[in-house]
Design a protein around this motif. Structure first.
Motif: not given
Lengths: 215, 215
Positions: A13-14, A30, A34, A172, A174-179, A204, A206
């Motif tokens: 997502l990010d 990391h 996923r 896409q 739907p997870i926020v990896l952050g890095r 789940g 897109t």
């Protein structure tokens, strides 16, 4: 007219398409698996982990587009091996003796080496070149078929920024990896050049397809 | 038990929910209306621009969730006015004498002022407070109903980071803004706390609902 295509390119997502901290044990950092759970669950993707079966719905329909009509792949150094593979004269990629490409593959690296002929029709060529020049070389080797930009995210971004991509299939998750490595930086207003279609899958994820507008 | 909710929160593919360069003439900066075209095309959103009619499908179904059950809104200083509104003693928000909230609204700002009672049931209160404290004050004013976090992106991010959001409706618009205020920074692994459902609309946007998992 042949096209330059991107397929099964997964991002969070990010907007990260690879996690942070890539190692030989964790090629995606990391992020682990996923970003690609959707892919290895499909009939197309199951063999990646030596599995049988797999789903045959919308995720598989998109995944299968990866192969048909492709004559060559261009990939970045970060896809070919873990950081530092250039120091290992015996490194021949992640994929064993019979890599799943079965075409010439151009690996972009600042430290090119001699080509490596593998089983099953895959030959790795190493090239220190900007996107335009790499694409010229790839087209010559593609035998009239399309060129796939195989990633990772830096290579995808560079080819998009250079305006060289005709078709792109993004997934896409739907997870926020952050890095990790961002895809979108420097691509402001990319959408103006593409017809975009979006569909959500029951899994789940897109699917977004970008198809270049004819001028 | 009342809930804390976010609705109709639009962001670009690259995770910006506001453009760069906000001014009185361009409240969303260089994003203009592009993040909210989907909304103003709906029956719910058409009146925002004084229009009649509007679509009544999936986009409108989501958009309508903005109001029911809400007793109060919390918004950031950046939503209440353009940069510098704190220096204008007469500024009462973007929305004219009868703002579309019809409930108490808590505006988070480091320079609070006296409350302003508007027509139609909207009262603006000004609060210099962290998310937890703001939410406590908002709940007291909500009369047993839910609290809406109204944005902008910094406030949404702060409340998500503090673990205070029970329900979030995001709308991803297939554009690459390139610049602006990012939503996702600092929210790594947010998905672990939510059930997420994704659906693409014929208009081209994607609706994502995050519903907090019961522990």
């Amino acid at each position: 007219m042949t096209r330059t295509r991107i397929h099964n390119f997964s991002l969070s997502l990010d907007g990260f398409a690879t996690g942070a901290g890539q190692t030989p044990e964790a090629p995606m950092g990391h992020a682990g698996r996923r970003l690609h759970e959707w892919l290895i669950a499909t009939r197309f993707g199951a063999p990646i982990l030596g599995r049988q079966g797999g789903t045959a719905g919308i995720d598989d329909a998109f995944a299968q587009q990866h192969e048909p009509g492709i004559g060559v792949e261009i990939m970045g150094a970060g896809k070919f091996g873990p950081p530092g593979w250039q120091d290992d004269a015996d490194w021949t990629g992640w994929w064993g003796p019979n890599p799943p490409f079965h075409t010439p593959v151009f690996v972009l690296t600042h430290r090119p080496r001699s080509s490596i002929e593998m089983d099953g029709g895959t030959t790795f060529h190493f090239l220190d070149a900007a996107p335009e020049e790499a694409l010229r070389a790839a087209r010559e080797a593609a035998g009239g078929r399309d060129v796939r930009i195989g990633g990772g995210p830096t290579v995808v971004r560079d080819f998009l920024a250079a305006g060289l991509v005709d078709h792109m299939h993004l997934v896409q998750v739907p997870i926020v990896l952050g890095r990790g490595v961002r895809v979108w930086d420097g691509l402001e207003a990319l959408e103006e050049h593409y017809e975009i279609e979006v569909v959500a899958a029951p899994s789940g994820v897109t699917h977004l397809t970008f198809d270049r507008r004819t001028p």
